[in-house]
Scaffold this motif. Structure first.
Motif, short mmCIF file in Angstrom:
data_model
loop_
_atom_site.label_atom_id
_atom_site.label_comp_id
_atom_site.label_asym_id
_atom_site.label_seq_id
_atom_site.Cartn_x
_atom_site.Cartn_y
_atom_site.Cartn_z
N PRO A 135 19.60 -65.38 46.32
CA PRO A 135 18.83 -66.02 45.24
C PRO A 135 17.34 -65.73 45.33
O PRO A 135 16.73 -65.85 46.40
N GLY A 136 16.76 -65.32 44.20
CA GLY A 136 15.33 -65.11 44.15
C GLY A 136 14.84 -63.83 44.79
O GLY A 136 13.63 -63.65 44.97
N GLY A 153 18.82 -65.48 40.54
CA GLY A 153 17.52 -66.07 40.80
C GLY A 153 17.21 -67.21 39.86
O GLY A 153 18.12 -67.87 39.34
N TYR A 154 15.91 -67.43 39.62
CA TYR A 154 15.46 -68.61 38.88
C TYR A 154 14.74 -68.23 37.58
O TYR A 154 14.14 -69.09 36.93
N ASP A 156 12.11 -66.18 37.24
CA ASP A 156 10.64 -66.15 37.35
C ASP A 156 10.15 -64.89 38.07
O ASP A 156 9.33 -64.97 38.98
N LYS A 164 18.93 -65.76 30.90
CA LYS A 164 20.10 -66.17 31.68
C LYS A 164 21.39 -65.59 31.11
O LYS A 164 21.61 -65.59 29.90
N ASP A 167 25.76 -69.14 34.61
CA ASP A 167 25.56 -70.16 35.63
C ASP A 167 26.53 -69.90 36.78
O ASP A 167 27.60 -69.31 36.60
N LYS A 270 24.56 -74.56 40.83
CA LYS A 270 23.37 -74.08 41.54
C LYS A 270 22.17 -74.04 40.59
O LYS A 270 22.30 -73.91 39.38
N SER A 271 20.99 -74.15 41.18
CA SER A 271 19.77 -74.07 40.38
C SER A 271 19.45 -72.62 40.00
O SER A 271 18.74 -72.37 39.04
N ASP A 272 19.97 -71.66 40.79
CA ASP A 272 19.80 -70.26 40.43
C ASP A 272 21.01 -69.79 39.63
O ASP A 272 22.07 -70.41 39.66
N TYR A 275 20.66 -63.46 35.85
CA TYR A 275 19.76 -63.17 34.73
C TYR A 275 19.75 -61.67 34.43
O TYR A 275 19.93 -60.84 35.33
#
Length: 314
Positions: A135-136, A153-154, A156, A164, A167, A270-272, A275
């Motif tokens: 992630p990220g 990732g998030y 960013d 996105k 999920d 998950k928050s990530d 994308y």
């Protein structure tokens, strides 16, 4: 001494297997038998003196050298297709160089590309792949090699546009022998009776899951087994060594095949997420726009259907 390079056909078999991480799927795509693919890969490995794949019962994983070789060959074969189309006077090819993980490619994207090619027969994708989704993790467009990427990732990434796709939910899975399907009202206490399998690059995945499930100070009575290879970790779960938290929907093919079953009904969002990422300066690039306009609605339709069948039924 003049080096004898591998036959073009064996390289094609290798690239197809590298994209799909399956000799069976590669055979279907190439209209040959699985054994023919296996023989071609074995012959290529013998010729090079290098192991290109790690083979397990759950599938394939590229070795580090196999991954590097695949990434070097993919743009070459994409250029070959483009050049052939131009020579034959066919529709001009639209070439996209896409960065992507082998897992996402094999478990989600590959089975859907047929629909893209039906809409755009001359579309060509060169894949630049990586073995591990973290992630990220950064995405580097600075050398101009990649036009776009699919990343976990998030949303960013500096200097990039990101939208996105999917999920990711985390859910504990295990072999049918370890946890019978009818038990998966899945009392949390059942999970503590078995070993827990961990990915070295995702050390907090178990903890994040049980905290989200409201299980404070939750731990196994068995062993915490840490594995530094995703394929080996999944194989260990299939072989009944322990319970493993896995990404859904990417693990759904293992549930469909019966190799794994749900060990607990709770799914942790998950928050990530995955994308579609492209540099800001590349938004008007024709092949990138074509792929973006196809994959965004494709992913949205899939996500809505998956949520209706799984999340809304939890």
């Amino acid at each position: 001494m003049v080096r004898q390079y591998p036959p073009l056909s064996s390289l094609l078999f290798f690239l197809t297997s590298a994209r799909t991480l399956s000799f069976t799927v590669a055979a279907e795509e190439l209209f040959v038998t699985r054994s023919a693919v296996s023989r071609q890969i074995k012959g290529l490995e013998d010729h090079l003196g290098i192991e290109l794949f790690k083979r397990t019962k759950t599938g394939l994983e590229l070795t580090d050298k196999g991954l590097d070789y695949s990434n070097a060959l993919s743009p070459i074969f994409a250029d070959l297709k483009t050049a052939t189309n131009a020579l034959l006077g066919e529709e001009s090819s639209q070439k996209l160089t896409l960065g992507i993980s082998t897992t996402f490619n094999a478990t989600w994207l590959m089975s859907r590309l047929r629909r893209l090619y039906e809409l755009h027969p001359a579309f060509v994708i060169a894949f630049l792949t990586n073995n591990v989704d973290t992630p990220g993790s950064p995405v580097d467009f600075s050398d101009g090699t990649m036009n776009a990427a699919i990343r976990l990732g998030y949303g960013d990434w500096p200097g990039c546009s990101s939208e996105k796709l999917l999920d990711i939910y985390v859910q504990p899975l295990c072999s049918p022998e370890l946890c019978q399907e009818e038990d998966s009202s899945r009392q949390a206490s059942n999970l503590t009776k078995h070993n827990w399998l961990h990915y070295k690059h995702l050390p907090d995945l178990w903890r994040n899951w049980y905290m989200d499930a409201g299980l404070v100070d939750f731990k196994t009575e068995g062993q915490d087994i840490i594995l530094d290879n995703v394929t080996i970790a999944v194989q260990a779960a299939v072989d009944g060594l322990g319970i493993i938290p896995m990404y859904r929907p990417l693990a759904d093919h293992l549930l469909a095949s019966g190799e794994l079953v749900v060990a607990h009904k709770h799914m942790y969002l998950k928050s990530d997420a995955y994308y579609f990422v492209t540099p800001d300066h590349n938004l008007e690039h024709g092949p990138t726009a074509i792929f973006r306009d196809w994959i965004l609605p494709e992913a949205a339709t899939y996500q809505a259907q998956w949520n209706s069948e799984h999340v809304n039924m939890e």
